[in-house]
Motif scaffolding. Structure first.
Motif, PDB file in Angstrom:
ATOM      1  N   MET B  88       0.823  -1.195   0.000  1.00  0.00           N
ATOM      2  CA  MET B  88       0.000   0.000   0.000  1.00  0.00           C
ATOM      3  C   MET B  88       0.864   1.254   0.000  1.00  0.00           C
ATOM      4  O   MET B  88       1.905   1.310   0.640  1.00  0.00           O
ATOM      5  CB  MET B  88      -0.914   0.005   1.221  1.00  0.00           C
ATOM      6  CG  MET B  88      -1.854   1.179   1.259  1.00  0.00           C
ATOM      7  SD  MET B  88      -3.193   0.858   2.415  1.00  0.00           S
ATOM      8  CE  MET B  88      -4.137   2.336   2.288  1.00  0.00           C
ATOM      9  N   PHE B  90       0.346   5.469   0.609  1.00  0.00           N
ATOM     10  CA  PHE B  90      -0.645   6.326   1.255  1.00  0.00           C
ATOM     11  C   PHE B  90      -0.740   7.703   0.592  1.00  0.00           C
ATOM     12  O   PHE B  90       0.070   8.061  -0.248  1.00  0.00           O
ATOM     13  CB  PHE B  90      -0.287   6.496   2.729  1.00  0.00           C
ATOM     14  CG  PHE B  90      -0.355   5.220   3.501  1.00  0.00           C
ATOM     15  CD1 PHE B  90      -1.447   4.930   4.283  1.00  0.00           C
ATOM     16  CD2 PHE B  90       0.673   4.282   3.430  1.00  0.00           C
ATOM     17  CE1 PHE B  90      -1.520   3.748   5.004  1.00  0.00           C
ATOM     18  CE2 PHE B  90       0.612   3.093   4.135  1.00  0.00           C
ATOM     19  CZ  PHE B  90      -0.492   2.830   4.918  1.00  0.00           C
ATOM     20  N   LYS B  92      -0.315  10.766   1.934  1.00  0.00           N
ATOM     21  CA  LYS B  92       0.847  11.608   2.222  1.00  0.00           C
ATOM     22  C   LYS B  92       2.076  10.721   2.174  1.00  0.00           C
ATOM     23  O   LYS B  92       2.071   9.641   2.749  1.00  0.00           O
ATOM     24  CB  LYS B  92       0.707  12.227   3.613  1.00  0.00           C
ATOM     25  CG  LYS B  92       0.487  13.718   3.581  1.00  0.00           C
ATOM     26  CD  LYS B  92       0.248  14.268   4.975  1.00  0.00           C
ATOM     27  CE  LYS B  92       1.451  14.130   5.875  1.00  0.00           C
ATOM     28  NZ  LYS B  92       1.106  14.331   7.288  1.00  0.00           N
ATOM     29  N   PRO B  93       3.136  11.157   1.476  1.00  0.00           N
ATOM     30  CA  PRO B  93       4.359  10.345   1.483  1.00  0.00           C
ATOM     31  C   PRO B  93       4.810  10.128   2.925  1.00  0.00           C
ATOM     32  O   PRO B  93       4.863  11.068   3.702  1.00  0.00           O
ATOM     33  CB  PRO B  93       5.375  11.227   0.742  1.00  0.00           C
ATOM     34  CG  PRO B  93       4.585  12.241   0.004  1.00  0.00           C
ATOM     35  CD  PRO B  93       3.290  12.416   0.736  1.00  0.00           C
ATOM     36  N   ASN B  94       5.069   8.861   3.285  1.00  0.00           N
ATOM     37  CA  ASN B  94       5.460   8.600   4.675  1.00  0.00           C
ATOM     38  C   ASN B  94       6.659   7.668   4.786  1.00  0.00           C
ATOM     39  O   ASN B  94       6.570   6.605   5.371  1.00  0.00           O
ATOM     40  CB  ASN B  94       4.273   8.046   5.473  1.00  0.00           C
ATOM     41  CG  ASN B  94       3.633   6.843   4.797  1.00  0.00           C
ATOM     42  OD1 ASN B  94       4.124   6.375   3.773  1.00  0.00           O
ATOM     43  ND2 ASN B  94       2.591   6.323   5.383  1.00  0.00           N
ATOM     44  N   PRO B  95       7.799   8.078   4.213  1.00  0.00           N
ATOM     45  CA  PRO B  95       9.001   7.263   4.447  1.00  0.00           C
ATOM     46  C   PRO B  95       9.335   7.284   5.935  1.00  0.00           C
ATOM     47  O   PRO B  95       8.960   8.221   6.631  1.00  0.00           O
ATOM     48  CB  PRO B  95      10.084   7.989   3.642  1.00  0.00           C
ATOM     49  CG  PRO B  95       9.595   9.378   3.478  1.00  0.00           C
ATOM     50  CD  PRO B  95       8.103   9.297   3.472  1.00  0.00           C
ATOM     51  N   PHE B  96      10.000   6.220   6.403  1.00  0.00           N
ATOM     52  CA  PHE B  96      10.341   6.182   7.828  1.00  0.00           C
ATOM     53  C   PHE B  96      11.438   7.206   8.113  1.00  0.00           C
ATOM     54  O   PHE B  96      12.530   7.123   7.546  1.00  0.00           O
ATOM     55  CB  PHE B  96      10.783   4.780   8.224  1.00  0.00           C
ATOM     56  CG  PHE B  96       9.692   3.770   8.051  1.00  0.00           C
ATOM     57  CD1 PHE B  96       8.475   3.938   8.697  1.00  0.00           C
ATOM     58  CD2 PHE B  96       9.863   2.666   7.230  1.00  0.00           C
ATOM     59  CE1 PHE B  96       7.448   3.015   8.530  1.00  0.00           C
ATOM     60  CE2 PHE B  96       8.845   1.747   7.057  1.00  0.00           C
ATOM     61  CZ  PHE B  96       7.638   1.924   7.702  1.00  0.00           C
ATOM     62  N   PRO B  97      11.154   8.175   8.970  1.00  0.00           N
ATOM     63  CA  PRO B  97      12.074   9.303   9.143  1.00  0.00           C
ATOM     64  C   PRO B  97      13.430   8.914   9.735  1.00  0.00           C
ATOM     65  O   PRO B  97      14.406   9.610   9.529  1.00  0.00           O
ATOM     66  CB  PRO B  97      11.315  10.251  10.077  1.00  0.00           C
ATOM     67  CG  PRO B  97      10.271   9.426  10.715  1.00  0.00           C
ATOM     68  CD  PRO B  97       9.947   8.317   9.780  1.00  0.00           C
ATOM     69  N   THR B  98      13.465   7.801  10.467  1.00  0.00           N
ATOM     70  CA  THR B  98      14.743   7.450  11.092  1.00  0.00           C
ATOM     71  C   THR B  98      15.612   6.584  10.175  1.00  0.00           C
ATOM     72  O   THR B  98      16.731   6.249  10.527  1.00  0.00           O
ATOM     73  CB  THR B  98      14.502   6.679  12.402  1.00  0.00           C
ATOM     74  OG1 THR B  98      13.615   5.602  12.129  1.00  0.00           O
ATOM     75  CG2 THR B  98      13.882   7.571  13.457  1.00  0.00           C
ATOM     76  N   MET B  99      15.086   6.224   8.999  1.00  0.00           N
ATOM     77  CA  MET B  99      15.832   5.288   8.152  1.00  0.00           C
ATOM     78  C   MET B  99      16.422   5.988   6.923  1.00  0.00           C
ATOM     79  O   MET B  99      15.886   6.979   6.440  1.00  0.00           O
ATOM     80  CB  MET B  99      14.905   4.173   7.656  1.00  0.00           C
ATOM     81  CG  MET B  99      14.457   3.228   8.735  1.00  0.00           C
ATOM     82  SD  MET B  99      13.524   1.878   7.972  1.00  0.00           S
ATOM     83  CE  MET B  99      12.996   0.983   9.429  1.00  0.00           C
ATOM     84  N   ARG B 161       9.306   1.007  -1.681  1.00  0.00           N
ATOM     85  CA  ARG B 161       9.228   0.246  -0.437  1.00  0.00           C
ATOM     86  C   ARG B 161       8.140  -0.827  -0.530  1.00  0.00           C
ATOM     87  O   ARG B 161       8.328  -1.963  -0.077  1.00  0.00           O
ATOM     88  CB  ARG B 161       8.921   1.222   0.701  1.00  0.00           C
ATOM     89  CG  ARG B 161       8.774   0.596   2.054  1.00  0.00           C
ATOM     90  CD  ARG B 161       8.597   1.665   3.109  1.00  0.00           C
ATOM     91  NE  ARG B 161       7.302   2.321   3.005  1.00  0.00           N
ATOM     92  CZ  ARG B 161       6.952   3.394   3.706  1.00  0.00           C
ATOM     93  NH1 ARG B 161       7.812   3.956   4.521  1.00  0.00           N
ATOM     94  NH2 ARG B 161       5.760   3.927   3.573  1.00  0.00           N
TER      95      ARG B 161
END
Lengths: 280, 252
Positions: B88, B90, B92-99, B161
């Protein structure tokens, strides 16, 4: 609106600003006074010898507080080791299971624990640990301090985890990740800075606690590394020295206070620095 | 003849007492782009969240009916496995901020605890980024944080991803609604390109986008499936009055 009302509004605005800023200024004065007086009376006795040597027997001049510094670090360190993992786990629970009744109950208990006077926590640790073991011990002091630190860790963990956006969590779920890995790999890293800062504030808070140590860690004239034996700490030493009749001990109490303040301030500043530097 | 990969049978979805999807029957064809079209609040997003079982994470949410992936009832499978098979992306783009970018692409493996060798990881990262059209832009900066990218690049990173898990179906929930027109057209081209390798379900309220990228369109209104058919046919000769009104902008 006529000119008179406008002028009155402008005047009120100015008055308000003056009030707010002057009270902010007033509120920082006490801290400056404290630091000033303690430094001025304590700093001249601080030298390497004071930090690294043991106390002299009662009545003799000189001596240092090495045992108390070591003791403080050990007792606070063990307290942190107890409070941090438990606090983080409870914080995760509170932020993840908001709808549960049990969450509400835990929250009330955490808030109440935060409000319990530290001396009462000391008494409880005395009844639970010191009495059954028939021995004052550093460990009982650590446990008492961990109760004081626990709510601080829980609160800061809960707060930073609440700030992690829902869409980040959903993204992790949408990849088929199991819940425990989402907590470990997404939530905790995202909140790590906040948790670390909260932990540092908790540590600096318990570094200065005296009351819970009076009848738990008790104090020790000698250097002791055994957690099951009495251990000296800086605040306890300040308490004993300051209430003694000896002039030399009074001076040493001020010197020890200076050292304690320096440690606590540096930890606080470190927390601030970390927060500024790494917060994304 | 089209190959049915996903079959939705008499699906009802609820949030608490509120029924947001009513008796939906829908078939999704393999390696085609199917648009779920409709005005806000018509249950589009809920529908795709039922498909990868994210719906049930919301408090008070439940469903009735069946969703079959290649004949297998999704609600009889462990949700974690469903979500690995159905990716899936989404709104709003939501890459993992800590990665880093690299870790973001293989986040599905990291989060599921699947161990991969260095070569396997490199291969998956490169392939997925090539597929999502991002490789040339980021190959020098794979170990920078994903949040440094522009919004459109972040969204393509999120597509990479999802693709890295080699899903059978890719769900796109209004993937361009937070992006500018240029980034939008890049993603639309990408969706058409991806058809070769993956079945796509695209949620949008943008009629133009549905027309540009999709083979089939399902038009939803107030939680009901009003019309389903080939996009070209529906957009030229809609069978239902409601569809026509939406297409010419009377409702929505």
């Amino acid at each position: 609106m006529n000119e008179k009302t406008i002028n009155r509004r402008i005047f009120n605005n100015k008055l308000y600003k003056i009030f707010v800023s002057s009270f902010s200024f007033l509120s920082i004065i006490p801290l400056f006074l404290i630091i000033y007086f303690v430094l001025i009376r304590g700093i001249k006795y601080i030298n390497l010898k004071f930090i690294f040597s043991m106390p002299k027997p009662m009545g003799e001049l000189g001596g240092g507080i090495f045992n108390a510094i070591v003791g403080s670090f050990i007792i606070v360190g063990v307290a942190a080791l107890i409070a941090i993992p438990i606090g983080i786990m409870v914080g995760i629970f509170l932020s993840e299971y908001k709808e549960k009744k049990f969450t509400e109950i835990v929250k009330i208990f955490v808030d109440t624990l935060q409000g319990i006077p530290s001396i009462v926590i000391g008494i409880i640790a005395y009844l639970w640990i010191v009495k059954p073991l028939k021995q004052f011990s550093a460990l009982s002091g650590s446990i008492a301090l961990s109760f004081i630190m626990l709510p601080l860790v829980i609160k800061s963990t809960e707060e930073v985890l609440n700030l992690v956006p829902v869409d980040i969590k959903e993204a992790a779920y949408a990849l088929g990740a199991p819940y425990h890995r989402i907590v470990l790999k997404i939530l905790l890293p995202s909140g790590s800075v906040g948790i670390l800062t909260g932990t540092l504030i908790g540590i600096s808070r318990i570094l200065g606690e005296t009351a819970p140590l009076l009848f738990t860690a008790f104090g020790n004239q000698f250097l002791n590394l055994n957690l099951l034996k009495p251990m000296s700490t800086i605040p306890y030493l300040i308490y004993v020295y300051a209430t003694s009749p000896y002039k030399d001990w009074h001076n040493q109490a001020f010197a020890a206070s200076t050292i304690l303040i320096i440690i606590v301030l540096s930890i606080n500043l470190l927390g601030r620095f970390i927060e500024k530097k790494w917060k994304t | 003849m089209e190959n049915i990969i996903l079959k939705i049978i008499n699906l009802n979805a609820y949030y608490g007492n509120q029924k947001v999807l009513k008796n939906v029957d829908l078939e999704i064809y393999e390696n085609r782009v199917t648009t779920i079209l409709g005005p806000s609040g018509c249950g589009k997003t809920t529908l795709i969240r039922c498909i990868n079982r994210l719906h049930e994470l919301s408090p008070g949410a439940r469903i009735e009916g069946q969703i079959l992936l290649k004949g297998e009832d999704l609600y009889q499978i462990e949700p974690m496995i469903v979500r690995q098979k159905i990716g899936m992306v989404f709104q709003k783009p939501n890459p993992f901020p800590t990665m880093t970018i690299y870790d973001n692409v293989i986040a599905g493996y990291i989060l599921s605890g699947i161990k991969l060798s260095k070569e396997e990881k490199d291969k998956i990262v490169e392939e997925s980024l090539i597929k999502s059209g991002l490789w040339d832009e980021v190959k020098e900066n794979l170990f920078k944080k994903g949040t440094f990218l522009s919004g459109g690049q972040q969204q393509r990173l999120c597509i990479a991803r999802a693709l890295a898990m080699k899903p059978e179906i890719l769900l796109l929930d209004e993937p361009t609604s937070a992006l500018d027109p240029v980034a939008t057209s890049v993603i639309e081209e990408l969706i058409i390109e991806l058809k070769k390798s993956v079945t796509t379900v695209l949620v949008t309220h943008n009629i133009g986008q549905a027309g540009r990228v999709s083979d089939y369109t399902a038009f939803f209104y107030l939680g009901e499936l009003v019309e389903f058919g080939k996009t070209t046919e529906m957009f030229t000769v809609p069978k239902s009055k409601k569809t026509e009104e939406y297409l010419i902008g009377k409702i929505g």
